[in-house]
Scaffold this motif. Structure first.
Motif, mmCIF file in Angstrom:
data_model
loop_
_atom_site.group_PDB
_atom_site.id
_atom_site.type_symbol
_atom_site.label_atom_id
_atom_site.label_comp_id
_atom_site.label_asym_id
_atom_site.label_seq_id
_atom_site.Cartn_x
_atom_site.Cartn_y
_atom_site.Cartn_z
ATOM 1 N N TYR A 4 -9.616 27.498 -2.909
ATOM 2 C CA TYR A 4 -9.948 26.622 -4.217
ATOM 3 C C TYR A 4 -9.975 25.143 -3.519
ATOM 4 O O TYR A 4 -9.029 24.875 -2.756
ATOM 5 C CB TYR A 4 -8.801 26.349 -5.227
ATOM 6 C CG TYR A 4 -8.496 27.847 -5.870
ATOM 7 C CD1 TYR A 4 -9.329 28.089 -7.166
ATOM 8 C CD2 TYR A 4 -7.449 28.521 -5.726
ATOM 9 C CE1 TYR A 4 -9.202 29.430 -7.638
ATOM 10 C CE2 TYR A 4 -7.171 29.926 -6.224
ATOM 11 C CZ TYR A 4 -8.142 30.340 -7.220
ATOM 12 O OH TYR A 4 -7.841 31.386 -8.031
ATOM 13 N N CYS A 6 -11.136 21.277 -4.200
ATOM 14 C CA CYS A 6 -11.415 20.286 -5.344
ATOM 15 C C CYS A 6 -11.629 18.993 -4.684
ATOM 16 O O CYS A 6 -11.007 18.305 -3.709
ATOM 17 C CB CYS A 6 -10.085 19.998 -6.202
ATOM 18 S SG CYS A 6 -10.176 18.651 -7.299
ATOM 19 N N ASN A 51 -12.117 16.701 0.482
ATOM 20 C CA ASN A 51 -11.478 17.936 -0.162
ATOM 21 C C ASN A 51 -9.976 18.211 -0.202
ATOM 22 O O ASN A 51 -9.414 17.844 0.769
ATOM 23 C CB ASN A 51 -12.344 19.059 -0.067
ATOM 24 C CG ASN A 51 -13.882 19.155 -0.160
ATOM 25 O OD1 ASN A 51 -14.186 18.831 -1.257
ATOM 26 N ND2 ASN A 51 -14.507 19.025 0.837
ATOM 27 N N ASP A 52 -9.571 18.503 -1.341
ATOM 28 C CA ASP A 52 -8.244 19.046 -1.355
ATOM 29 C C ASP A 52 -8.661 20.538 -1.285
ATOM 30 O O ASP A 52 -9.185 21.118 -2.152
ATOM 31 C CB ASP A 52 -7.636 18.795 -2.855
ATOM 32 C CG ASP A 52 -7.121 17.325 -2.780
ATOM 33 O OD1 ASP A 52 -6.890 16.732 -1.854
ATOM 34 O OD2 ASP A 52 -6.958 16.643 -3.747
ATOM 35 N N SER A 80 -17.727 27.860 -0.541
ATOM 36 C CA SER A 80 -17.039 26.808 -1.468
ATOM 37 C C SER A 80 -17.737 25.338 -1.750
ATOM 38 O O SER A 80 -17.621 24.690 -2.450
ATOM 39 C CB SER A 80 -15.600 26.750 -1.477
ATOM 40 O OG SER A 80 -15.400 25.901 -0.480
#
Length: 83
Positions: A4, A6, A51-52, A80
């Motif tokens: 993921y 973010c 990005n995290d 991603s």
């Protein structure tokens, strides 16, 4: 693995690695966690710049050699958009 990503708004990104108990004993979980941290550390200028990331480790990743683990991680990061 599942990733993921973010956007890290106005700061340097962070990394989280999840290795659940179904992966095996603590020795196995920590070994793969250390391997992923090292891969990210060596490439942090490209990965964590904006990005995290949360990386969730799945059982098939335990059997991969270090270079294949890195290639899988890079492939998922490209997919991603975080790489």
């Amino acid at each position: 693995m599942t990733i993921y990503a973010c956007p890290a708004e106005g700061r340097r990104g962070k990394l989280g690695i999840v290795a659940g108990k179904r992966l095996g004993k603590a020795v196995k979980r920590n070994k793969i966690r250390r391997a992923l941290k090292e891969i990210v550390r060596l490439n942090q200028h490209r990965i964590l710049e904006k990005n995290d990331l949360i990386i969730i480790i799945k059982p098939p990743a335990l059997d991969l050699p270090h270079h294949e683990l890195a290639e899988q991680l890079f492939q998922l990061l490209r997919k991603s958009g975080a790489f």
